[in-house]
Design an enzyme around this catalytic site. Structure first.
Site, short mmCIF file in Angstrom:
data_model
loop_
_atom_site.label_atom_id
_atom_site.label_comp_id
_atom_site.label_asym_id
_atom_site.label_seq_id
_atom_site.Cartn_x
_atom_site.Cartn_y
_atom_site.Cartn_z
CB ALA A 15 18.43 48.93 56.70
NE ARG A 20 9.57 58.41 46.34
CZ ARG A 20 10.31 59.64 46.15
NH1 ARG A 20 10.07 60.12 45.03
NH2 ARG A 20 10.74 60.24 47.06
CD GLN A 78 17.13 49.36 60.91
OE1 GLN A 78 17.43 49.68 59.54
NE2 GLN A 78 16.49 50.33 61.52
CG ASP A 107 19.78 56.71 50.53
OD1 ASP A 107 20.38 57.44 51.15
OD2 ASP A 107 18.53 56.77 50.67
CG ASN A 390 41.44 33.68 15.52
OD1 ASN A 390 40.30 33.70 15.09
ND2 ASN A 390 41.26 34.41 16.86
C1 UD1 Z 1 15.98 61.59 57.54
C2 UD1 Z 1 16.23 62.80 58.52
C3 UD1 Z 1 15.94 63.94 58.48
C4 UD1 Z 1 17.13 64.51 57.16
C5 UD1 Z 1 16.83 63.53 55.86
C6 UD1 Z 1 17.90 63.92 54.83
C7 UD1 Z 1 15.64 61.23 60.65
C8 UD1 Z 1 14.74 60.91 61.32
N1 UD1 Z 1 15.56 62.26 59.73
O1 UD1 Z 1 14.88 61.76 57.16
O2 UD1 Z 1 16.06 64.86 59.34
O3 UD1 Z 1 16.39 65.98 57.07
O4 UD1 Z 1 17.11 62.09 56.52
O5 UD1 Z 1 17.63 63.11 53.95
O6 UD1 Z 1 16.73 60.69 60.75
N2 UD1 Z 1 17.51 53.52 56.94
C9 UD1 Z 1 17.75 52.69 57.34
N3 UD1 Z 1 17.01 52.18 58.17
C10 UD1 Z 1 16.07 52.72 58.91
C11 UD1 Z 1 15.24 53.87 58.28
C12 UD1 Z 1 16.13 54.44 57.36
O7 UD1 Z 1 18.76 52.12 57.29
O8 UD1 Z 1 15.13 51.92 59.65
C13 UD1 Z 1 18.29 54.52 55.99
C14 UD1 Z 1 17.67 54.63 54.56
O9 UD1 Z 1 18.03 53.62 53.81
C15 UD1 Z 1 18.10 55.93 53.91
C16 UD1 Z 1 18.44 56.80 55.32
O10 UD1 Z 1 18.62 55.90 56.41
O11 UD1 Z 1 19.15 55.90 53.59
C17 UD1 Z 1 17.50 57.80 55.64
O12 UD1 Z 1 16.10 57.35 55.82
P1 UD1 Z 1 14.51 57.87 55.67
O13 UD1 Z 1 13.64 57.46 56.40
O14 UD1 Z 1 14.68 58.25 54.21
O15 UD1 Z 1 15.07 59.33 56.32
P2 UD1 Z 1 14.10 60.60 56.14
O16 UD1 Z 1 12.76 60.80 56.24
O17 UD1 Z 1 14.73 61.18 54.85
#
Ligand code: UD1
Ligand code: CA
Length: 460
Positions: A15, A20, A78, A107, A390
């Site tokens: 979601a 970036r 979401q 991702d 052709n």
């Molecule tokens: C998350 C983890 C972190 C881990 C890291 C690995 C949590 C709180 N933290 O952090 O411990 O080391 O991933 O990459 O889980 N997403 C949604 N909906 C939301 C938020 C995020 O679908 O509301 C999806 C995003 O599209 C993304 C993934 O979840 O694919 C990770 O979200 P992101 O906010 O990047 O988490 P990190 O801060 O990287």
């Protein structure tokens, strides 16, 4: 893979906005090896033969659904995006109490099926299983905090919430975890966003598991590249290279010669027989199958093609949706367009374009020709610069060239037309009517000489 006891649910979080990437396309639709990142994750998920796969979408959700169709996926919306815990909460109505849920990320496309099944195995029997790994530079990741004596996992702290000491820990949370659904139904609604990012953290479930003495286990991927996520185009490009290098290594292991493993791209599936050689800068798309001892020289593009044993494709050839027989010689600089079927020992040479044609054994079109909508027999020799006309501006018409025909250079065959077996066509002819068998046919003004003729010269 048999699921032991509990129904395997998979929830793919996709979601996030992907700011970036600086793109109007949702991040998970950006392509890795020719298909959306999300397709890679969905395919790995489906390889585990799960009971159900849900995808949590938000930004660009409609575009994502359009791209995937139904595809046995359950789409969960979401909106707004309040964190990973909140994302999983949206999928909760789809999670059966008896099952367990594997959380994946749209991702994080390179995670291997072997790694995922290892994690699921580790979590079997209602345990909470986390995929963790040690990174030299753990910056930005959630850190795995363990009990100093027992090494039991106590919690996960996000970078932004971590103390100095916690930031030194290099075991990180990949984000991929496996959790019993019964517990998710109790825990997810209890999450709060009392943290530095004001998000509902999925990782806070660990504390709840600890409080209830639920066993928490971890598994590790064999390679750290498996857990890499994509947030920018630079990371996308980095993952593409990793993926291609892995493909190349597999080919080498399978006995394929690659002149340079860092200069081959596979966007789809490439199957090779024994002793295949592939020179540099070749691109394989869709399903490509190469028979034994096939040689693909430098800079070729092959898309949905089968090539039978012993054939050599010379440099800079481009072949699409076609079948090439055994011991053919194609190129350099040949273009073979869709629905072409070449039998064995056919030669197609430089600057020759073939489209939607069948060419029987041993025939040759060696130089500067266009052959379209044609059925060609065996042992035909097509002279340089021959064109099948052709298209009349409205319709396509067929050309039939029977066995043992010899076509002189610079001939136009105006379709529909049949060149009967054994015909010889004199060079420079425009053929509009069917030819009789075994005769010389030509259409050409007679050559004359004007004796004493002088070239014009400039007046002084
Ligand atoms: C998350 C983890 C972190 C881990 C890291 C690995 C949590 C709180 N933290 O952090 O411990 O080391 O991933 O990459 O889980 N997403 C949604 N909906 C939301 C938020 C995020 O679908 O509301 C999806 C995003 O599209 C993304 C993934 O979840 O694919 C990770 O979200 P992101 O906010 O990047 O988490 P990190 O801060 O990287
Ligand atoms: Ca992230």
């Amino acid at each position: 893979m048999k699921q032991m006891g509990s129904k395997l649910h998979i929830v793919i979080l996709a979601a996030g906005i992907g700011k970036r990437m600086k793109s109007s396309r949702p991040k998970v639709l950006h392509e890795l090896a020719g298909k959306p990142m999300l397709s890679h994750v969905v395919e790995s998920a489906q390889a585990l033969q799960p009971y159900r796969v849900c995808v949590v979408i938000g930004h660009g959700g409609e575009q994502i659904i359009d791209r995937f169709g139904s595809n046995d996926l359950i789409w969960v919306e979401q909106k707004p995006q309040l964190g990973t815990g909140h994302a999983l909460l949206q999928a909760l109505p789809e999670l059966d109490e008896e099952g367990a849920t594997l959380v994946l990320y749209g991702d994080v496309p390179l995670v291997r099926v072997e790694t995922l099944s290892k994690l699921v195995q580790a979590g079997s029997g209602d345990k909470y299983a986390i995929l963790t790994t040690a990174l030299e530079n753990p910056y930005g990741y959630g850190r795995i905090i363990r009990n100093e004596d027992t090494r039991a996992i106590k919690c996960i702290v996000e970078e932004k919430d971590a103390t100095e000491a916690q930031r030194l820990v290099n075991e990180i949370n990949t984000g991929i975890m496996y959790i019993p659904n019964r517990k998710l139904h109790i825990w997810l609604p209890k999450l709060n966003n009392d943290n530095a990012q004001k998000e509902y953290y999925l990782t806070d479930l660990i504390k709840m598991a600890v409080a209830e003495n639920i066993p928490i286990v971890s598994a590790q991927p064999d390679y750290n590249w498996e857990i890499l996520g994509v947030n920018s185009r630079a990371q996308m490009a980095e993952l593409e290279r990793i993926y291609q290098k892995e493909n190349a290594s597999k080919l080498l292991e399978d006995g394929v010669t690659l002149y340079d493993p860092s200069r081959i791209d596979i966007r789809g599936q490439l199957r090779c027989g024994s002793d295949v050689e592939i020179d540099v800068n070749c691109l394989f798309e869709g399903h490509v199958q190469l028979g034994n001892s096939v040689k693909i020289k430098a800079n070729c593009v092959l898309k949905n093609v089968t090539v039978a044993d012993g054939t050599v494709i010379q440099p800079f050839s481009h072949i699409e949706n076609s079948a090439i027989g055994a011991n053919c010689r194609i190129g350099p600089y040949s273009r073979i367009r869709p629905n072409t079927n070449l039998n064995d020992n056919v030669h197609i040479g430089n600057f020759v374009e073939i489209k939607q044609s069948v060419i029987a054994e041993g025939s040759k079109v060696n130089h500067l020709s266009y052959i379209g909508d044609t059925v060609m027999g065996s042992s035909v020799n097509v002279g340089a610069g021959t064109i099948t006309c052709n298209y009349d501006g409205a319709h396509k018409h067929q050309t039939i060239i029977e066995d043992n025909v010899f076509i002189g250079s610079d001939t136009q065959l105006v379709a529909p037309v049949k060149i009967s077996r054994g015909t010889t066509i004199g060079a420079g002819s425009t053929i509009t009517k069917d030819t009789p068998e075994n005769e010389l046919t030509l259409s050409r003004a007679k050559q004359v000489t004007l004796t004493g003729w002088k070239r014009p010269s400039k007046q002084k």
